[in-house]
Design a protein around this motif. Structure first.
Motif, PDB file in Angstrom:
ATOM      1  N   GLY A  18       0.804  -1.204   0.000  1.00  0.00           N
ATOM      2  CA  GLY A  18       0.000   0.000   0.000  1.00  0.00           C
ATOM      3  C   GLY A  18       0.837   1.253   0.000  1.00  0.00           C
ATOM      4  O   GLY A  18       2.063   1.218   0.073  1.00  0.00           O
ATOM      5  N   SER A  19       0.120   2.345  -0.070  1.00  0.00           N
ATOM      6  CA  SER A  19       0.745   3.660  -0.077  1.00  0.00           C
ATOM      7  C   SER A  19       0.039   4.533   0.952  1.00  0.00           C
ATOM      8  O   SER A  19      -1.182   4.689   0.914  1.00  0.00           O
ATOM      9  N   LEU A  20       0.807   5.061   1.875  1.00  0.00           N
ATOM     10  CA  LEU A  20       0.295   5.983   2.884  1.00  0.00           C
ATOM     11  C   LEU A  20       0.404   7.380   2.281  1.00  0.00           C
ATOM     12  O   LEU A  20       1.436   8.017   2.330  1.00  0.00           O
ATOM     13  N   THR A  21      -0.682   7.825   1.646  1.00  0.00           N
ATOM     14  CA  THR A  21      -0.627   9.063   0.863  1.00  0.00           C
ATOM     15  C   THR A  21      -0.883  10.319   1.674  1.00  0.00           C
ATOM     16  O   THR A  21      -0.464  11.408   1.274  1.00  0.00           O
ATOM     17  N   GLU A  22      -1.599  10.188   2.795  1.00  0.00           N
ATOM     18  CA  GLU A  22      -1.839  11.326   3.697  1.00  0.00           C
ATOM     19  C   GLU A  22      -1.592  10.847   5.115  1.00  0.00           C
ATOM     20  O   GLU A  22      -2.107   9.810   5.531  1.00  0.00           O
ATOM     21  N   PHE A  23      -0.807  11.625   5.840  1.00  0.00           N
ATOM     22  CA  PHE A  23      -0.548  11.288   7.234  1.00  0.00           C
ATOM     23  C   PHE A  23      -0.048  12.550   7.916  1.00  0.00           C
ATOM     24  O   PHE A  23       1.143  12.743   8.115  1.00  0.00           O
ATOM     25  N   GLY A  24      -0.983  13.449   8.220  1.00  0.00           N
ATOM     26  CA  GLY A  24      -0.573  14.710   8.811  1.00  0.00           C
ATOM     27  C   GLY A  24      -1.761  15.579   9.182  1.00  0.00           C
ATOM     28  O   GLY A  24      -2.876  15.085   9.368  1.00  0.00           O
ATOM     29  N   TYR A  25      -1.499  16.858   9.238  1.00  0.00           N
ATOM     30  CA  TYR A  25      -2.475  17.834   9.708  1.00  0.00           C
ATOM     31  C   TYR A  25      -2.891  18.733   8.553  1.00  0.00           C
ATOM     32  O   TYR A  25      -2.049  19.216   7.800  1.00  0.00           O
ATOM     33  N   ASP A  26      -4.201  18.966   8.416  1.00  0.00           N
ATOM     34  CA  ASP A  26      -4.748  19.855   7.399  1.00  0.00           C
ATOM     35  C   ASP A  26      -5.188  21.135   8.101  1.00  0.00           C
ATOM     36  O   ASP A  26      -6.197  21.144   8.816  1.00  0.00           O
ATOM     37  N   ALA A  27      -4.429  22.217   7.913  1.00  0.00           N
ATOM     38  CA  ALA A  27      -4.689  23.468   8.622  1.00  0.00           C
ATOM     39  C   ALA A  27      -6.019  24.103   8.228  1.00  0.00           C
ATOM     40  O   ALA A  27      -6.684  24.719   9.060  1.00  0.00           O
ATOM     41  N   SER A  28      -6.431  23.938   6.977  1.00  0.00           N
ATOM     42  CA  SER A  28      -7.677  24.566   6.533  1.00  0.00           C
ATOM     43  C   SER A  28      -8.904  23.970   7.212  1.00  0.00           C
ATOM     44  O   SER A  28      -9.928  24.627   7.355  1.00  0.00           O
TER      45      SER A  28
ATOM     46  N   VAL B 120      -6.733  16.122  11.347  1.00  0.00           N
ATOM     47  CA  VAL B 120      -5.697  15.173  10.936  1.00  0.00           C
ATOM     48  C   VAL B 120      -6.326  14.257   9.890  1.00  0.00           C
ATOM     49  O   VAL B 120      -7.529  13.971   9.939  1.00  0.00           O
ATOM     50  N   VAL B 121      -5.499  13.822   8.944  1.00  0.00           N
ATOM     51  CA  VAL B 121      -5.968  12.961   7.867  1.00  0.00           C
ATOM     52  C   VAL B 121      -4.984  11.806   7.712  1.00  0.00           C
ATOM     53  O   VAL B 121      -3.776  12.024   7.609  1.00  0.00           O
ATOM     54  N   VAL B 122      -5.530  10.594   7.703  1.00  0.00           N
ATOM     55  CA  VAL B 122      -4.743   9.399   7.402  1.00  0.00           C
ATOM     56  C   VAL B 122      -5.422   8.725   6.220  1.00  0.00           C
ATOM     57  O   VAL B 122      -6.599   8.381   6.290  1.00  0.00           O
ATOM     58  N   ARG B 123      -4.682   8.566   5.128  1.00  0.00           N
ATOM     59  CA  ARG B 123      -5.220   7.916   3.923  1.00  0.00           C
ATOM     60  C   ARG B 123      -4.231   6.840   3.470  1.00  0.00           C
ATOM     61  O   ARG B 123      -3.039   7.094   3.316  1.00  0.00           O
ATOM     62  N   TYR B 124      -4.769   5.647   3.251  1.00  0.00           N
ATOM     63  CA  TYR B 124      -3.955   4.496   2.861  1.00  0.00           C
ATOM     64  C   TYR B 124      -4.607   3.815   1.670  1.00  0.00           C
ATOM     65  O   TYR B 124      -5.774   3.427   1.722  1.00  0.00           O
ATOM     66  N   ASP B 125      -3.871   3.703   0.575  1.00  0.00           N
ATOM     67  CA  ASP B 125      -4.334   2.984  -0.613  1.00  0.00           C
ATOM     68  C   ASP B 125      -3.746   1.579  -0.555  1.00  0.00           C
ATOM     69  O   ASP B 125      -2.529   1.417  -0.646  1.00  0.00           O
ATOM     70  N   ALA B 126      -4.619   0.578  -0.383  1.00  0.00           N
ATOM     71  CA  ALA B 126      -4.174  -0.805  -0.189  1.00  0.00           C
ATOM     72  C   ALA B 126      -4.341  -1.619  -1.449  1.00  0.00           C
ATOM     73  O   ALA B 126      -5.298  -1.440  -2.200  1.00  0.00           O
TER      74      ALA B 126
ATOM     75  N   GLU C  70      -9.619   5.806   4.594  1.00  0.00           N
ATOM     76  CA  GLU C  70      -9.309   7.132   5.120  1.00  0.00           C
ATOM     77  C   GLU C  70     -10.009   7.354   6.455  1.00  0.00           C
ATOM     78  O   GLU C  70     -11.118   6.876   6.669  1.00  0.00           O
ATOM     79  N   ALA C  71      -9.341   8.078   7.327  1.00  0.00           N
ATOM     80  CA  ALA C  71      -9.932   8.532   8.585  1.00  0.00           C
ATOM     81  C   ALA C  71      -9.550   9.993   8.759  1.00  0.00           C
ATOM     82  O   ALA C  71      -8.394  10.373   8.546  1.00  0.00           O
ATOM     83  N   VAL C  72     -10.540  10.802   9.114  1.00  0.00           N
ATOM     84  CA  VAL C  72     -10.339  12.234   9.331  1.00  0.00           C
ATOM     85  C   VAL C  72     -10.897  12.573  10.702  1.00  0.00           C
ATOM     86  O   VAL C  72     -11.997  12.162  11.054  1.00  0.00           O
ATOM     87  N   GLU C  73     -10.123  13.305  11.483  1.00  0.00           N
ATOM     88  CA  GLU C  73     -10.602  13.779  12.782  1.00  0.00           C
ATOM     89  C   GLU C  73     -10.466  15.300  12.792  1.00  0.00           C
ATOM     90  O   GLU C  73      -9.362  15.825  12.738  1.00  0.00           O
TER      91      GLU C  73
ATOM     92  N   ALA D 245      -3.616  22.666  16.591  1.00  0.00           N
ATOM     93  CA  ALA D 245      -2.342  22.483  15.894  1.00  0.00           C
ATOM     94  C   ALA D 245      -1.183  22.503  16.892  1.00  0.00           C
ATOM     95  O   ALA D 245      -0.311  23.368  16.866  1.00  0.00           O
ATOM     96  N   GLU D 246      -1.181  21.526  17.783  1.00  0.00           N
ATOM     97  CA  GLU D 246      -0.130  21.365  18.792  1.00  0.00           C
ATOM     98  C   GLU D 246       0.285  19.901  18.809  1.00  0.00           C
ATOM     99  O   GLU D 246      -0.535  19.014  18.533  1.00  0.00           O
ATOM    100  N   PRO D 247       1.544  19.610  19.156  1.00  0.00           N
ATOM    101  CA  PRO D 247       2.034  18.229  19.081  1.00  0.00           C
ATOM    102  C   PRO D 247       1.182  17.204  19.828  1.00  0.00           C
ATOM    103  O   PRO D 247       0.869  16.154  19.274  1.00  0.00           O
ATOM    104  N   GLY D 248       0.786  17.480  21.055  1.00  0.00           N
ATOM    105  CA  GLY D 248       0.008  16.515  21.841  1.00  0.00           C
ATOM    106  C   GLY D 248      -1.317  16.146  21.184  1.00  0.00           C
ATOM    107  O   GLY D 248      -1.581  14.970  20.912  1.00  0.00           O
ATOM    108  N   PRO D 249      -2.184  17.138  20.927  1.00  0.00           N
ATOM    109  CA  PRO D 249      -3.466  16.824  20.302  1.00  0.00           C
ATOM    110  C   PRO D 249      -3.328  16.214  18.909  1.00  0.00           C
ATOM    111  O   PRO D 249      -4.062  15.290  18.554  1.00  0.00           O
ATOM    112  N   VAL D 250      -2.385  16.696  18.107  1.00  0.00           N
ATOM    113  CA  VAL D 250      -2.199  16.150  16.756  1.00  0.00           C
ATOM    114  C   VAL D 250      -1.685  14.713  16.828  1.00  0.00           C
ATOM    115  O   VAL D 250      -2.174  13.832  16.116  1.00  0.00           O
ATOM    116  N   GLY D 251      -0.732  14.444  17.715  1.00  0.00           N
ATOM    117  CA  GLY D 251      -0.218  13.082  17.859  1.00  0.00           C
ATOM    118  C   GLY D 251      -1.290  12.105  18.291  1.00  0.00           C
ATOM    119  O   GLY D 251      -1.412  11.006  17.735  1.00  0.00           O
TER     120      GLY D 251
END
Length: 192
Positions: free
Chosen positions: A124-134, A138-144, A159-162, A167-173
């Motif tokens: 698979g490909s982990l295409t999104e794994f980070g924070y979307d400021a707009s 957080v977005v995690v997207r995996y193409d399996a 995909e999972a979006v929360e 935008a701080e390390p603790g909450p984003v992690g």
């Protein structure tokens, strides 16, 4: 004389070691599976009933120890003070392996050994794994891609979006950990 020699060696060594003057992060981010097989649990399977799990491919912005922040469609930054303990692809593969093992009760070969070929191959490909400021999300997207021993090929995007994440390390992690586990559950149920 021996103490003088030891002290001189330590002083010389400190001149050779450079930490770049940067203050180390207060903590490092990691991913932890929400479900885990208990100690002593065992699975037995023929090679045809196993899944070989390959480390996901990732774009360059994810293949680092920092958390990418998507500012807009053409601008990217990294979240200040947010540092992974190891590359996200490795962390995600471990969460995915444990989740598949627990939910499907299949033997998962995830050590990266090319000789360990399972009956099925999960790539698979982990295409999104980070924070979307707009979206403050957080977005995690995996193409399996699941390759069967019989030559069959299945593909699906997960995909999972929360949203509403500071935008701080603790909450984003923490949000990335929850989202990664949600994607892993989706993949495990699909790969049964």
């Amino acid at each position: 004389m021996a103490r003088f020699g030891l002290a001189a060696a330590l002083l010389a060594l400190t001149g050779c070691v450079s930490l770049g003057g940067a203050k180390p992060p207060e903590s490092l981010l990691t991913l932890t599976p929400e479900m885990s097989a208990p100690a002593g649990s065992a699975l037995n399977a023929s090679q045809a009933e196993t899944i070989a799990l390959h480390e996901p491919t990732v774009p360059a912005e994810i293949d680092v120890l920092r958390v990418p922040v998507k500012i807009d469609s053409s601008n990217l930054a990294y979240l200040k003070h947010a540092v992974w303990v190891e590359r996200p692809a490795q962390l995600f593969r471990r969460v995915l392996a444990e989740t598949i093992r627990v939910r499907s009760e299949k033997v998962v070969l995830a050590g990266g050994d090319p000789a360990a070929r399972g009956g099925m191959q999960l790539r698979g490909s982990l295409t999104e794994f980070g924070y979307d400021a707009s979206r403050s999300a957080v977005v995690v997207r995996y193409d399996a891609t699941l390759l069967g021993e019989d030559g069959s090929v299945r593909q699906q995007r997960f995909e999972a979006v929360e949203e509403g994440v500071l935008a701080e390390p603790g909450p984003v992690g923490a949000a990335l950990n929850r989202a990664a586990n949600e994607v892993a559950r989706q993949v495990a149920d699909w790969a049964k």
